[in-house]
Design a protein around this motif. Structure first.
Motif, PDB file in Angstrom:
ATOM      1  N   SER A   5       0.804  -1.199  -0.008  1.00  0.00           N
ATOM      2  CA  SER A   5       0.138  -0.148   0.075  1.00  0.00           C
ATOM      3  C   SER A   5       0.905   1.207   0.188  1.00  0.00           C
ATOM      4  CB  SER A   5      -0.929   0.105   1.319  1.00  0.00           C
ATOM      5  OG  SER A   5      -1.921  -1.194   1.362  1.00  0.00           O
ATOM      6  N   CYS A   7       0.661   4.482   0.492  1.00  0.00           N
ATOM      7  CA  CYS A   7       0.453   5.322   1.871  1.00  0.00           C
ATOM      8  C   CYS A   7       1.593   4.801   2.875  1.00  0.00           C
ATOM      9  CB  CYS A   7      -0.832   5.459   2.628  1.00  0.00           C
ATOM     10  SG  CYS A   7      -1.661   4.034   2.790  1.00  0.00           S
ATOM     11  N   CYS A  13      -1.341   9.544  -0.601  1.00  0.00           N
ATOM     12  CA  CYS A  13      -2.381   9.261  -1.451  1.00  0.00           C
ATOM     13  C   CYS A  13      -3.555   8.859  -0.561  1.00  0.00           C
ATOM     14  CB  CYS A  13      -1.924   7.759  -2.354  1.00  0.00           C
ATOM     15  SG  CYS A  13      -1.318   6.479  -1.304  1.00  0.00           S
ATOM     16  N   ARG A  14      -3.677   9.002   0.520  1.00  0.00           N
ATOM     17  CA  ARG A  14      -4.732   9.055   1.352  1.00  0.00           C
ATOM     18  C   ARG A  14      -5.867   9.886   1.082  1.00  0.00           C
ATOM     19  NH1 ARG A  14      -4.887   6.995   6.889  1.00  0.00           N
ATOM     20  NH2 ARG A  14      -5.628   9.051   7.227  1.00  0.00           N
ATOM     21  N   VAL A  37       1.445   0.631  -4.609  1.00  0.00           N
ATOM     22  CA  VAL A  37      -0.042   0.760  -5.312  1.00  0.00           C
ATOM     23  C   VAL A  37      -0.894   1.470  -4.353  1.00  0.00           C
ATOM     24  CG1 VAL A  37       0.417  -1.409  -6.696  1.00  0.00           C
ATOM     25  CG2 VAL A  37      -0.708  -1.544  -4.665  1.00  0.00           C
ATOM     26  N   GLU A  40      -7.074   3.062  -4.703  1.00  0.00           N
ATOM     27  CA  GLU A  40      -8.171   4.143  -5.082  1.00  0.00           C
ATOM     28  C   GLU A  40      -7.764   5.019  -5.944  1.00  0.00           C
ATOM     29  OE1 GLU A  40      -9.533   5.442  -0.952  1.00  0.00           O
ATOM     30  OE2 GLU A  40      -9.420   3.285  -0.216  1.00  0.00           O
ATOM     31  N   LYS A 103      -2.246  -1.791   3.926  1.00  0.00           N
ATOM     32  CA  LYS A 103      -2.480  -0.804   4.945  1.00  0.00           C
ATOM     33  C   LYS A 103      -3.750  -1.486   5.748  1.00  0.00           C
ATOM     34  CE  LYS A 103      -2.730   2.661   7.379  1.00  0.00           C
ATOM     35  NZ  LYS A 103      -3.754   2.337   8.497  1.00  0.00           N
ATOM     36  N   SER A 106      -8.555  -0.157   5.838  1.00  0.00           N
ATOM     37  CA  SER A 106      -8.804   0.809   4.764  1.00  0.00           C
ATOM     38  C   SER A 106      -9.928  -0.172   4.015  1.00  0.00           C
ATOM     39  CB  SER A 106      -7.725   0.770   3.871  1.00  0.00           C
ATOM     40  OG  SER A 106      -8.183   0.971   2.515  1.00  0.00           O
ATOM     41  N   CYS A 109      -7.617  -1.580   1.383  1.00  0.00           N
ATOM     42  CA  CYS A 109      -6.434  -2.496   1.546  1.00  0.00           C
ATOM     43  C   CYS A 109      -6.493  -3.081   2.812  1.00  0.00           C
ATOM     44  CB  CYS A 109      -5.336  -1.202   1.753  1.00  0.00           C
ATOM     45  SG  CYS A 109      -4.901  -0.511   0.071  1.00  0.00           S
TER      46      CYS A 109
HETATM   47  S1  SF4 Z   1      -6.130   2.716  -0.780  1.00  0.00           S
HETATM   48 FE1  SF4 Z   1      -4.581   1.765   0.091  1.00  0.00          FE
HETATM   49  S2  SF4 Z   1      -2.600   2.642  -0.428  1.00  0.00           S
HETATM   50 FE2  SF4 Z   1      -4.422   3.888  -1.192  1.00  0.00          FE
HETATM   51  S3  SF4 Z   1      -4.530   5.445   0.747  1.00  0.00           S
HETATM   52 FE3  SF4 Z   1      -5.835   3.833   1.189  1.00  0.00          FE
HETATM   53  S4  SF4 Z   1      -4.852   2.376   2.295  1.00  0.00           S
HETATM   54 FE4  SF4 Z   1      -3.281   3.655   1.242  1.00  0.00          FE
END
Ligand code: SF4
Length: 153
Positions: A5, A7, A13-14, A37, A40, A103, A106, A109
């Motif tokens: 992930s 972030c 990218c959050r 990667v 989102e 992560k 999420s 993720c």
């Molecule tokens: S989608 Fe996954 S990689 Fe993107 S910000 Fe959310 S937790 Fe992080």
């Protein structure tokens, strides 16, 4: 090669335009080949963006069409999440990746837990669910330190 992930590697990218860098993971970046990667963003959502939740069940239910994902403005963003999960799978297949560090909590993720109505509940995000269904080994970001210490990832 491992997908991670983004972030967790410091990419902002959050949904709130921030990152959640994991120092243990960052310190091992030079020893392993990590591919960052963000499902989102890959699915076409902007950054920053409204936070989203899986309204019932978890990512497996979304993949099976039994649940949807709604953002804080009440917009149905399910298709963006599904597109992002499929784009991550394209990367996995192209690079023959068998392990992912994702992560926790999420809706994309999360591995063991996701957030709903300000609570943490058991369940997977959409991308982690698709990776799991595709026999990719998915490791929770909450377990990274254990795995790094043992070299077992
Ligand atoms: S989608 Fe996954 S990689 Fe993107 S910000 Fe959310 S937790 Fe992080």
């Amino acid at each position: 090669m491992i997908i991670v992930s983004a972030c967790l590697l410091g990419f902002k990218c959050r949904y709130d335009g921030e990152s959640r860098p994991d120092e243990d993971l960052l310190s091992s970046v030079s020893k392993k080949l990590f591919v960052p990667v963000c499902p989102e963003q890959l699915g076409g959502l902007p950054t920053p963006r409204a936070p989203s939740e899986i309204i019932a069940g978890d990512g497996f239910d979304v993949l099976d069409g039994r649940s949807r994902i709604i953002d804080a403005t009440d917009r149905d963003v399910t298709d963006f999440f599904l597109r992002g999960a499929n784009e991550v799978m394209r990367i996995v297949e192209l690079l023959e990746i068998s392990t992912a560090i994702m992560k926790e909590k999420s809706p994309s993720c999360g591995v063991c837990h996701i957030k709903r109505n300000d609570s943490i509940i058991r369940g997977s995000g959409v991308t982690s669910a698709l990776l799991t269904k595709s026999s990719v080994r998915v490791i929770s970001s909450d377990r990274i330190t254990d795995k790094l210490e043992t070299g077992n990832y």
